[in-house]
Write an enzyme that holds these catalytic residues in place. Structure first.
Site, mmCIF file in Angstrom:
data_model
loop_
_atom_site.group_PDB
_atom_site.id
_atom_site.type_symbol
_atom_site.label_atom_id
_atom_site.label_comp_id
_atom_site.label_asym_id
_atom_site.label_seq_id
_atom_site.Cartn_x
_atom_site.Cartn_y
_atom_site.Cartn_z
ATOM 1 N N LYS A 219 -54.337 9.600 95.193
ATOM 2 C CA LYS A 219 -53.291 10.011 94.256
ATOM 3 C C LYS A 219 -52.209 10.752 95.040
ATOM 4 O O LYS A 219 -52.505 11.545 95.938
ATOM 5 C CB LYS A 219 -53.866 10.933 93.176
ATOM 6 C CG LYS A 219 -52.833 11.536 92.237
ATOM 7 C CD LYS A 219 -53.484 12.515 91.271
ATOM 8 C CE LYS A 219 -52.438 13.200 90.403
ATOM 9 N NZ LYS A 219 -53.029 14.202 89.496
ATOM 10 N N GLU A 268 -49.484 25.024 82.391
ATOM 11 C CA GLU A 268 -50.630 24.913 83.292
ATOM 12 C C GLU A 268 -50.998 26.253 83.932
ATOM 13 O O GLU A 268 -50.330 26.704 84.863
ATOM 14 C CB GLU A 268 -50.355 23.876 84.388
ATOM 15 C CG GLU A 268 -51.564 23.590 85.260
ATOM 16 C CD GLU A 268 -51.384 22.375 86.144
ATOM 17 O OE1 GLU A 268 -52.223 22.174 87.027
ATOM 18 O OE2 GLU A 268 -50.403 21.628 85.946
#
Length: 462
Positions: A219, A268
């Site tokens: 990723k 977050e």
């Protein structure tokens, strides 16, 4: 505040001067008082008297605010070594004269700040006002928690002359910060908007997918920039208020250096520490909100079942679990994510709870967690090398940890996303997305457009 602090102030000044005369080292004095209710946004706005040295933090869910004005001292570094910051912070506190009968999390001396996403990547003039790592202990700190209001006064004492200016500063605080409260200025209005190199960015997404398919990485997170111009200098206090009102379940933050201010509304949390109890959160996998309840539930169910998003989320969960286990015990991680709804977006969410081991601090955890796979990729080194070499954006503090820590081992850090760097009449907005083997450039581009929305909406755009 001012009248009740005077006896403590004189005692603190006397103690600090006596230590300075023996050791010849500046001493921090910190005095905390409980107050009647104060509007945090107006307090921030009044801080324009100390323009260029303001901080802001709020946790919308918990009605928790930290608002700092002025700078008693700054802990800076030209490398991103949070443990070096930790050493300087501990040294500062060891010699400090702290008068805080409450010791409520977020009161007393509080260091607020963050650092750059990747100190190994050459910085540009865009972030010239920001250090690689920078924490500020404000001269005046407003703390609102559990419905109670506190104000902390911090100052450094290094000579007899300092005591005169410190007394004068406290009078200024009474005059400017605690005067009658009025409304906020009007918010900004965007007159021009430009996406920076969007076609090249899509090509970079394709390059990253090829890298992943060849087995070089699992990723890679890629970010891009949008530049906007305003009619006049934007009012920071109005922007922060609108972010707080519109971006529920988010951490609203601001760090001002001279005429530049980095601010945002991050959903977050990187890590929270209170009474040795640690909470970190895994937030990866994104979808828009639906217009109707039925559409919203359908989109949410599709997100929970989507293989690409679940894989991206699992990368983050495993990395955070491993990082937390290295310095914690009693680690608990749910087996499946749930939905985390925001105004414009919804995410896959998994909390990680643990108890911090003796001898570790919140900055130890921050150092281990950054960058998470949600902002860098996997494996960490390979994905960071790709970003460093090919991404044209100077991320600066975007995507890096930002937050606070107090003198009592409490603190909280978020990942600085959904953010913008304001520079007078202009601003740079940042957004990114995780690229995996099945990513499509146009779909990733559209995801970043959605992620620009929270900041655009409060800056006068759409």
């Amino acid at each position: 505040m001012i009248e009740t602090q005077i006896p403590m102030l004189e005692q603190a000044l006397e103690q600090a001067l006596s230590v300075w005369k023996v050791e010849n080292k500046p001493q921090l004095i910190s005095i905390t008082e409980k107050m009647d209710a104060i509007d945090p946004f107006i307090f921030f706005d009044r801080g324009t008297k100390w323009k260029g040295k303001r901080i802001f933090w709020s946790s919308s869910q918990e009605s928790f605010f930290l608002v700092g004005v002025g700078e008693a001292i700054s802990i800076d570094s030209n490398n991103q070594d949070f443990l070096q910051t930790e050493e300087q912070w501990k040294s500062l506190l060891k010699e400090a004269s702290i008068y805080n009968a409450f010791q409520v999390p977020g009161t007393g001396p509080v260091a607020f700040g963050g650092g750059s996403f990747d100190p190994d990547k050459k910085s540009t003039k865009l972030w010239k006002e920001f250090k690689e790592t920078q924490f500020r202990i404000p001269s005046y700190l407003l703390t609102i928690t559990n419905g109670e209001t506190y104000v902390t006064f911090n100052a450094m004492v290094a000579s007899d002359e300092d005591t005169v200016s410190i007394r004068q500063d406290m009078l200024l605080a009474k005059q400017y910060l605690l005067a009658e409260q009025k409304g906020l200025p009007a918010g900004p209005s965007i007159v021009q908007k430009e996406e920076i190199a969007s076609d090249q960015w899509k090509e970079l997404v394709e390059k990253a997918t090829n890298e992943i398919k060849s087995g070089q990485a699992k990723k890679i997170v890629l970010a891009r920039e949008m530049r906007v111009d305003f009619e006049e200098d934007a009012s920071l206090s109005s922007i922060l208020y609108q972010l707080h009102e519109s971006q529920t379940n988010s951490f609203i933050f601001a760090f001002e250096n001279e005429r530049d201010c980095f601010l945002g509304a991050s959903p977050e949390r990187l890590v929270r520490l209170q009474d040795n109890e640690l909470l970190s959160t895994c937030l990866a996998g994104t979808a828009p909100r639906g217009v109707t309840r039925e559409e919203d539930e359908k989109i949410g169910a599709a997100l929970l079942a989507d293989e690409k998003n679940r894989e991206e989320h699992d990368f983050v969960v495993q990395m955070i679990r491993n990082a937390v286990e290295a310095c914690c015990e009693q680690v608990h991680v749910p087996s499946d994510p749930v939905l985390y709804p925001l105004r414009n977006l919804q995410h896959l969410y998994t909390p990680v709870q643990a108890v911090l081991k003796k001898g570790y601090s919140i900055l130890d955890v921050v150092q281990r967690l950054h960058p998470t796979p949600a902002l860098g990729g996997l494996p960490r080194e390979e994905s960071m090398m790709f970003i460093r070499e090919f991404e044209q954006l100077d991320r600066g503090w975007y995507g890096a940890p930002i937050g606070w820590m107090d003198a009592y081992q409490n603190g909280e850090f978020a990942v600085a996303i959904r953010s913008a760097l304001l520079q007078g009449k202009s601003a740079s907005l940042f957004a990114g997305c995780g690229v995996v083997k099945d990513s499509e450039p146009e779909a990733e581009y559209q995801e970043t457009m959605i992620k620009f929305t929270p900041m655009l909406s409060v800056l006068g755009g759409s």
